[in-house]
Motif scaffolding. Structure first.
Motif, PDB file in Angstrom:
ATOM      1  N   ARG B  57       2.761  -3.376   2.780  1.00 40.34           N
ATOM      2  CA  ARG B  57       1.539  -3.893   2.171  1.00 40.34           C
ATOM      3  C   ARG B  57       0.869  -4.862   3.069  1.00 40.34           C
ATOM      4  O   ARG B  57      -0.356  -4.827   3.266  1.00 40.34           O
ATOM      5  N   ARG B  62      -1.672   1.410   1.975  1.00 34.79           N
ATOM      6  CA  ARG B  62      -2.107   1.385   0.559  1.00 34.79           C
ATOM      7  C   ARG B  62      -1.144   2.378  -0.158  1.00 34.79           C
ATOM      8  O   ARG B  62      -1.050   2.056  -1.493  1.00 34.79           O
ATOM      9  N   LEU B  84       3.519  -0.962  -3.560  1.00 36.93           N
ATOM     10  CA  LEU B  84       2.444   0.101  -3.413  1.00 36.93           C
ATOM     11  C   LEU B  84       2.956   1.308  -4.124  1.00 36.93           C
ATOM     12  O   LEU B  84       4.057   1.417  -4.148  1.00 36.93           O
ATOM     13  N   PRO B  85       2.213   2.131  -4.228  1.00 35.27           N
ATOM     14  CA  PRO B  85       2.345   3.474  -5.135  1.00 35.27           C
ATOM     15  C   PRO B  85       3.173   4.240  -3.913  1.00 35.27           C
ATOM     16  O   PRO B  85       2.835   4.619  -2.770  1.00 35.27           O
ATOM     17  N   LEU B 129      -2.902  15.065  -1.018  1.00 35.71           N
ATOM     18  CA  LEU B 129      -4.110  15.265  -1.813  1.00 35.71           C
ATOM     19  C   LEU B 129      -4.167  14.159  -2.696  1.00 35.71           C
ATOM     20  O   LEU B 129      -5.074  13.498  -3.345  1.00 35.71           O
ATOM     21  N   LEU B 130      -2.920  13.703  -3.395  1.00 32.71           N
ATOM     22  CA  LEU B 130      -2.884  12.727  -4.430  1.00 32.71           C
ATOM     23  C   LEU B 130      -2.902  11.427  -3.618  1.00 32.71           C
ATOM     24  O   LEU B 130      -3.700  10.620  -4.359  1.00 32.71           O
ATOM     25  N   ALA B 133      -6.647  11.147  -3.339  1.00 36.82           N
ATOM     26  CA  ALA B 133      -7.086  10.867  -4.543  1.00 36.82           C
ATOM     27  C   ALA B 133      -7.173   9.159  -5.033  1.00 36.82           C
ATOM     28  O   ALA B 133      -8.325   8.844  -5.782  1.00 36.82           O
ATOM     29  N   VAL B 134      -6.030   8.857  -4.710  1.00 35.72           N
ATOM     30  CA  VAL B 134      -6.044   7.289  -4.900  1.00 35.72           C
ATOM     31  C   VAL B 134      -6.881   6.577  -3.959  1.00 35.72           C
ATOM     32  O   VAL B 134      -7.588   5.661  -4.606  1.00 35.72           O
ATOM     33  N   LEU B 137     -10.637   6.535  -5.011  1.00 33.04           N
ATOM     34  CA  LEU B 137     -11.226   5.772  -5.986  1.00 33.04           C
ATOM     35  C   LEU B 137     -12.235   4.676  -5.608  1.00 33.04           C
ATOM     36  O   LEU B 137     -12.975   4.167  -6.383  1.00 33.04           O
ATOM     37  N   THR B 138     -11.901   4.337  -4.513  1.00 34.72           N
ATOM     38  CA  THR B 138     -12.615   2.966  -3.914  1.00 34.72           C
ATOM     39  C   THR B 138     -13.199   3.295  -2.497  1.00 34.72           C
ATOM     40  O   THR B 138     -13.711   2.425  -1.804  1.00 34.72           O
ATOM     41  N   ASP B 147     -13.655  15.888  -2.838  1.00 33.86           N
ATOM     42  CA  ASP B 147     -14.447  16.723  -3.492  1.00 33.86           C
ATOM     43  C   ASP B 147     -14.955  18.159  -2.929  1.00 33.86           C
ATOM     44  O   ASP B 147     -14.721  19.332  -3.411  1.00 33.86           O
TER      45      ASP B 147
ATOM     46  N   LEU C 130       3.022   2.986 -12.283  1.00 31.92           N
ATOM     47  CA  LEU C 130       2.419   3.719 -11.190  1.00 31.92           C
ATOM     48  C   LEU C 130       0.930   3.605 -11.192  1.00 31.92           C
ATOM     49  O   LEU C 130       0.103   3.272 -10.432  1.00 31.92           O
ATOM     50  N   LEU C 137      -4.415  -1.849  -6.118  1.00 34.05           N
ATOM     51  CA  LEU C 137      -4.738  -1.986  -4.892  1.00 34.05           C
ATOM     52  C   LEU C 137      -6.048  -2.519  -4.717  1.00 34.05           C
ATOM     53  O   LEU C 137      -6.442  -3.024  -3.534  1.00 34.05           O
TER      54      LEU C 137
END
Lengths: 170, 170, 170, 170, 170, 170, 170, 170
Positions: B57, B62, B84-85, B129-130, B133-134, B137-138, B147, C130, C137
């Motif tokens: 971290r 991230r 972290l995820p 890809l996941l 996707a996280v 988000l930002t 997309d 999760l 984040l």
């Protein structure tokens, strides 16, 4: 738990594993093997795991018994961090009945061994017996106790089964 | 691997896992997600594991993607050591075809999650890809790239299958 | 369920899944993560599924948690219809104990990821953690709550197991 | 594929499934059952899935055969969206050999049935035969063709096995 | 069981399977599908099996539903002896929880199809729904009843789960 | 195949099973046990199955060996139709590697036994040895041949393994 | 195999197991652990099994490593007949890929332990390392060799994976 | 247990197996087959195992039935030590529900056969029936009793199932 310097360190991933592991502790007690019992969660207390494993040999431990369930990483991570022999006990998990625990413990990659016992109570007792067998190689007292334990076990097997009250069985 | 500050740390248990994980790295590259790739063996380099996870971290990572096979402890141990995820990729093992890898990664106890993807190459691509996707988000740039990636994927599905040279199939 | 704009959409295939998923909802509540809870059956309400998934991002959701059992298609179909990260919880099924649920959720083909958690209650709690880790984040408040949650969890692990009333174990 | 109005719609999740499903298409052709063949990916083309399923009955289709592998959601989602009988073919997957495909297709919840056939080529052929058996209930021509097919099959079984060139077998 | 000429023959391997299959019979009754219910044991009454299967079409049956457990040979042997569509219901077995039943029914060789439903009660209900869907192709009354059944099912799915008395869940 | 009155009837579900079963036939030949070999498909030739099984005892057969793969119904259906001892050989199937064959054969309900051997070639050989052991109970010649076979087998086990050309192993 | 008095007895059920077990023998040789290698078939040479096991301790052996496949009874029967620690190596079987071997070895009943390693080559190497770890408890030379082996192993893990010629991977 | 010279030796690994095996003993009694019942633990009483097996033929036994659970070595070790036919009954184990018992018994290597029956009570009954079928080959009285038993079984199958008090079923 013996007052003498523990030779076997028995660790488990959570309080709930104690219902399984205690059968191993009782077996160690029957054989008068000095041991200690600890909760060390690989996932919730990783620093405790590192400290326990890296200090085990210096503290005089000679064998580690580790039990955990589900994605059971405790035995393998201990084995990664100590040169002592590590024996793993797969605790029966709720959904998959310990198959996940078993594979998570036994399928270690080449280089870091965990001697794995059966799922559940039988595995806990056998981990204790295997630890005793290791110590018995150089401890006459434990060797004698283990031989006697095995002889009593053999003698206790009846020749003919007896009917019991609750005879129904699926 | 991007020259920018890595946002995704992709780690694997051994060189042999790279044949699987590289498909994830290629997907991250397609989406222009800055990432780094490392070998971190939970069992053979446990200290490297601790250092990587505890420093992740602060180093600006991230998301962590971790792939391993057999008694695969790497994703879960990373998740134990970082907030972290963590997304796990079960690498297909020789004898049990990744079922051991899958259960060792997905069956984490309550408290320490690993978001687990499919066994093998599909899982590696999907972990990327996941992770995207996280980050999307930002991060508008990654969102747009993701997309577009998904739209291209949909558009690439033919309406009717075509016969191919090697049509034999069991 | 928080009154604030939900950031996590928790959906499940049927009322009976709530007994599992509610543990995830409770965890989100503990972390003060705004969320909503819905029943969306991929098989019995497919139009609701399409509407929920395609509208999720525009409605402000950032993560979707989906739980289902048996031939569990809900998480994967949501992931097909939204670019948001989707985390799947395999609900324990009657006959096959959730192995069918797990494989139906985790073995997604390359291109459409579902980050899959453990079967049952542990998976529901971990999906919430999760999701929180993802939101953390970029949300300092959730990051702080999650760090505190993890610290409390670590601190709560006793060093030595205690005997309990119901000590019998198979 | 017959020029007549298709009565059977055969769909598959990807081009790679055609190597399996084509054996079913060939069987339909042998029985002179009018059919069409399409790629419809539940995950990559979810809108195509919705359109195909919701329009199937009105377009004159009477039976749908759907094949997919891994987390195979196509047959079940079609069954959710059309009242027509749906027969599912689990395509053999790489790591888990179609066990994931099978469970993802067959373990549908009460309310939305998929008649599931065997994993792989045998399942594709049998889905075609089962579709023909359904149509044969009210189509004398197909009934006659199916009866003849079954008689030929019975007649083709030799009484004594013959040695073959490649006699080695594990 | 309807007084009209039965169109669906529901057979099961033993009295004990009735606890599962009766859910299918109830579903047929809800849809007003004329049906009969019989015990036909492939292993204990093989001659009855032969007679039932070979006479089914002439007696006016149009679909056969067969449920059995363990080494479940009933559905496949019926399918070997009649050209009618056969749908199989794997009854949950004691030790292996229906996995043996499922594989014994679904893994039919090419040439003799059994459309297999889920293990247990869900499979029994779905076999009835699938039989109705087949009959609905040429029976407007059943088609209407089935459409209504499906609409009621969709309408019955609540939007939000409710807490229940017995909220504990593993 | 001996010219004498066959005492063992070896049947298999298809020509493709011969690659497995022939190892059993060779073992019977080594022991000079008169036997016959037939293809009898439970699914494709059900009438042949009925005739073979119901006529077996009267024709002088004393043991039946039956091999089949997948949803393997042949051994169990033979056992339903003859009072002779039936031994089953699960032939290795393509996708599930014979696990389906094994469960379809061994999990017979109470009342109709099939003595099941190992999957594949080992099972075929052992079915022959078991048939010979049964015949040896009242046939001195076969008893002597079987004892000699077992002694040769024991004598053939080297004390120390030897390195071989192809020493690579996974 | 060392000329010194063997401390580890490595036994296997057949010549074919040597392709797996030899990796363990090589590891023992690397660590300079005196050992012997024998074929002892529980099933084909049961008397040799009894003699080997009952004489092992008196002959100076201290640890036994036993590898076998399928219904693998060798490790457990050795453990029944000697008080020495026994470590079991499940050899990968043809059809079931060693899952049968694993369960046959690890699921020992309470009272007779076998410390079980991973299926195949990794298990053979790890059995050797575990035996060395046991001997290292009282043999400084082996302890030093084992520590060095582990250090070399850790040092050999590269930080970053490298692309290889054969980069294709399923 | 008959007073006549026992022809069937029924052995089990422990007292706890009697709840399963007794159903086989009752079946033998119903057929008036002289038999004896013994506890012989392969692991706890290996010498008793050797004595029982090596003396069985000389003592007049003609068939051995052996039941055991978990890593079930009893049937296979008996088969290694006697030329008599051995039939194995996998006793349902706690965690893995008898799958371990089944594989440990059925997957014998080529050369030493065990005719394996179903897991649990059905297997115990069927082992008795199979033993009777073997004896019936040369014992008219047992042949008659077995034929009658089978006829009664067939006659006892009702044509239509009846509702029972406890109709709930999962």
């Amino acid at each position: 738990m013996s007052a003498a310097q523990p030779q076997v360190g028995m660790v488990m991933g959570s309080q709930s594993d104690w219902a399984t592991l205690r059968h191993g502790a009782e077996t160690l007690a029957q054989l008068d093997v000095p041991h200690e019992v600890r909760i060390v969660s690989a996932h919730r207390t990783p620093q405790r795991l590192v400290e326990y494993a890296t200090g085990a040999r210096a503290r005089g431990l000679r064998v580690i018994i580790a039990g955990a369930g589900g994605a059971a990483h405790l035995p393998g991570m201990l084995a990664a961090l100590t040169p002592l022999p590590v024996f793993g006990v797969p605790v029966e998990s709720h959904a998959l009945k310990g198959m996940d625990s078993l594979l998570s413990i036994v399928q270690m990659p080449a280089g870091v061994p965990v001697g794995t016992l059966a799922i559940g109570k039988a595995g806990a007792i056998n981990a204790a017996l295997l630890a005793a067998a290791v110590l018995a190689l150089t401890d006459e007292r434990i060797a004698t106790a283990l031989d006697a334990w095995r002889e009593r076990q053999t003698a206790a097997v009846a020749l003919v089964p007896v009917d019991e009250g609750n005879a129904t069985q699926p």
